[in-house]
Scaffold this motif. Structure first.
Motif, PDB file in Angstrom:
ATOM      1  N   ALA A  96       0.830  -1.207   0.000  1.00 44.84           N
ATOM      2  CA  ALA A  96       0.000   0.000   0.000  1.00 44.84           C
ATOM      3  C   ALA A  96       0.868   1.263   0.000  1.00 44.84           C
ATOM      4  O   ALA A  96       0.570   2.229  -0.716  1.00 44.84           O
ATOM      5  N   LYS A  97       1.935   1.255   0.779  1.00 38.12           N
ATOM      6  CA  LYS A  97       2.834   2.415   0.814  1.00 38.12           C
ATOM      7  C   LYS A  97       3.544   2.572  -0.529  1.00 38.12           C
ATOM      8  O   LYS A  97       3.724   3.695  -1.017  1.00 38.12           O
ATOM      9  N   MET A  98       3.941   1.452  -1.137  1.00 40.26           N
ATOM     10  CA  MET A  98       4.568   1.512  -2.460  1.00 40.26           C
ATOM     11  C   MET A  98       3.612   2.119  -3.482  1.00 40.26           C
ATOM     12  O   MET A  98       4.029   2.957  -4.290  1.00 40.26           O
ATOM     13  N   GLU A  99       2.362   1.707  -3.456  1.00 42.01           N
ATOM     14  CA  GLU A  99       1.377   2.252  -4.397  1.00 42.01           C
ATOM     15  C   GLU A  99       1.183   3.748  -4.172  1.00 42.01           C
ATOM     16  O   GLU A  99       1.055   4.518  -5.123  1.00 42.01           O
ATOM     17  N   GLU A 100       1.187   4.157  -2.914  1.00 46.77           N
ATOM     18  CA  GLU A 100       1.036   5.571  -2.572  1.00 46.77           C
ATOM     19  C   GLU A 100       2.204   6.403  -3.109  1.00 46.77           C
ATOM     20  O   GLU A 100       2.014   7.517  -3.589  1.00 46.77           O
ATOM     21  N   LEU A 101       3.416   5.869  -3.040  1.00 47.47           N
ATOM     22  CA  LEU A 101       4.621   6.624  -3.405  1.00 47.47           C
ATOM     23  C   LEU A 101       5.050   6.463  -4.860  1.00 47.47           C
ATOM     24  O   LEU A 101       5.919   7.189  -5.330  1.00 47.47           O
ATOM     25  N   TRP A 102       4.460   5.509  -5.579  1.00 49.63           N
ATOM     26  CA  TRP A 102       4.898   5.200  -6.945  1.00 49.63           C
ATOM     27  C   TRP A 102       4.601   6.351  -7.893  1.00 49.63           C
ATOM     28  O   TRP A 102       3.531   6.967  -7.855  1.00 49.63           O
ATOM     29  N   THR A 103       5.567   6.641  -8.775  1.00 50.68           N
ATOM     30  CA  THR A 103       5.368   7.569  -9.893  1.00 50.68           C
ATOM     31  C   THR A 103       5.971   6.931 -11.136  1.00 50.68           C
ATOM     32  O   THR A 103       6.917   6.139 -11.040  1.00 50.68           O
ATOM     33  N   PRO A 104       5.441   7.255 -12.324  1.00 47.79           N
ATOM     34  CA  PRO A 104       5.960   6.653 -13.562  1.00 47.79           C
ATOM     35  C   PRO A 104       7.458   6.878 -13.788  1.00 47.79           C
ATOM     36  O   PRO A 104       8.103   6.080 -14.458  1.00 47.79           O
ATOM     37  N   TRP A 109      14.232   2.684 -13.152  1.00 47.51           N
ATOM     38  CA  TRP A 109      14.956   1.756 -12.276  1.00 47.51           C
ATOM     39  C   TRP A 109      14.201   0.444 -12.052  1.00 47.51           C
ATOM     40  O   TRP A 109      14.813  -0.570 -11.748  1.00 47.51           O
ATOM     41  N   PHE A 110      12.882   0.510 -12.182  1.00 53.00           N
ATOM     42  CA  PHE A 110      12.034  -0.664 -11.919  1.00 53.00           C
ATOM     43  C   PHE A 110      11.136  -0.880 -13.135  1.00 53.00           C
ATOM     44  O   PHE A 110       9.986  -0.438 -13.160  1.00 53.00           O
ATOM     45  N   PRO A 111      11.668  -1.559 -14.176  1.00 57.21           N
ATOM     46  CA  PRO A 111      10.974  -1.655 -15.472  1.00 57.21           C
ATOM     47  C   PRO A 111       9.623  -2.368 -15.427  1.00 57.21           C
ATOM     48  O   PRO A 111       8.795  -2.158 -16.307  1.00 57.21           O
ATOM     49  N   HIS A 112       9.371  -3.166 -14.419  1.00 55.13           N
ATOM     50  CA  HIS A 112       8.085  -3.856 -14.304  1.00 55.13           C
ATOM     51  C   HIS A 112       7.207  -3.208 -13.233  1.00 55.13           C
ATOM     52  O   HIS A 112       6.306  -3.857 -12.690  1.00 55.13           O
ATOM     53  N   GLY A 113       7.511  -1.952 -12.931  1.00 49.04           N
ATOM     54  CA  GLY A 113       6.722  -1.225 -11.943  1.00 49.04           C
ATOM     55  C   GLY A 113       6.787  -1.903 -10.585  1.00 49.04           C
ATOM     56  O   GLY A 113       7.823  -2.440 -10.186  1.00 49.04           O
ATOM     57  N   LEU A 114       5.663  -1.926  -9.913  1.00 50.09           N
ATOM     58  CA  LEU A 114       5.603  -2.539  -8.593  1.00 50.09           C
ATOM     59  C   LEU A 114       5.709  -4.057  -8.640  1.00 50.09           C
ATOM     60  O   LEU A 114       5.855  -4.702  -7.601  1.00 50.09           O
ATOM     61  N   GLU A 115       5.667  -4.614  -9.841  1.00 48.10           N
ATOM     62  CA  GLU A 115       5.838  -6.067 -10.006  1.00 48.10           C
ATOM     63  C   GLU A 115       7.306  -6.451 -10.219  1.00 48.10           C
ATOM     64  O   GLU A 115       7.627  -7.621 -10.399  1.00 48.10           O
ATOM     65  N   THR A 116       8.203  -5.476 -10.216  1.00 54.71           N
ATOM     66  CA  THR A 116       9.628  -5.741 -10.367  1.00 54.71           C
ATOM     67  C   THR A 116      10.090  -6.634  -9.213  1.00 54.71           C
ATOM     68  O   THR A 116       9.880  -6.292  -8.048  1.00 54.71           O
ATOM     69  N   PRO A 117      10.706  -7.764  -9.515  1.00 53.64           N
ATOM     70  CA  PRO A 117      11.198  -8.634  -8.432  1.00 53.64           C
ATOM     71  C   PRO A 117      12.202  -7.896  -7.536  1.00 53.64           C
ATOM     72  O   PRO A 117      13.077  -7.178  -8.035  1.00 53.64           O
TER      73      PRO A 117
END
Length: 166
Positions: A96-104, A109-117
């Motif tokens: 939830a915190k990751m979703e709150e802080l995520w920006t495109p 650095w994280f090519p698969h977004g929040l699904e990046t391993p």
């Protein structure tokens, strides 16, 4: 130097940290050497914690898991604004915190977004924070220094300084 304390100091630090954005995160490696690297600040929350995204398979994560003490150094040389934070870091896995802080912009650095391993958050809880900024604004300070060069007077280089110790 003008001292700024309490709620005013906390508000100034939040503004500076989020405006300056990039900081140098300093950790201690396995050989007890200080190691610094740039990090992009996502947020300083209402509790004063400073948040970053990171990959788990990095030296900084290894360093933080071994020794939680870290330093953050923010520098806006053109604006003559600086922040120094001594704090305790932890690796956080809070979707939830990751979703709150995520920006495109993080896709670099994280090519698969929040699904990046291996994606995680790094939370720094400040223990001792200091900041410095011109008391009268950058342009007034620069004009005063220019005037002092011509008149050979001492410039008015008054800085606001604040310290927050938790």
């Amino acid at each position: 130097m003008t001292e700024v304390t309490g709620k005013e100091a906390l508000e100034r630090v939040k503004t500076l940290v989020e405006d300056i954005d990039f900081t140098m995160l300093t950790t201690q490696d396995a050989q007890n050497r200080l190691v610094s690297r740039p990090m992009s600040t996502r947020e300083m929350d209402d509790a004063g914690d400073i948040w970053f995204f990171t990959a788990e398979d990095t030296q900084k994560v290894d360093d933080v898991q071994r020794d939680h003490d870290v330093g953050l150094s923010y520098c806006d040389a053109k604006g003559m604004r600086y922040v120094s934070v001594a704090g305790r870091a932890s690796v956080v896995h809070d979707r939830a915190k990751m979703e709150e802080l995520w920006t495109p912009s993080l896709d670099i650095w994280f090519p698969h977004g929040l699904e990046t391993p291996g994606i995680a958050l790094l939370k720094v809880t400040p223990l001792d924070t200091e900041f410095w900024e011109p008391a009268h604004g950058k342009l007034v300070m620069a004009a005063g220094m220019l005037k002092a060069l011509v008149t050979r007077d001492t410039p008015d280089d008054t800085m606001n300084h604040g310290r927050i110790v938790c």
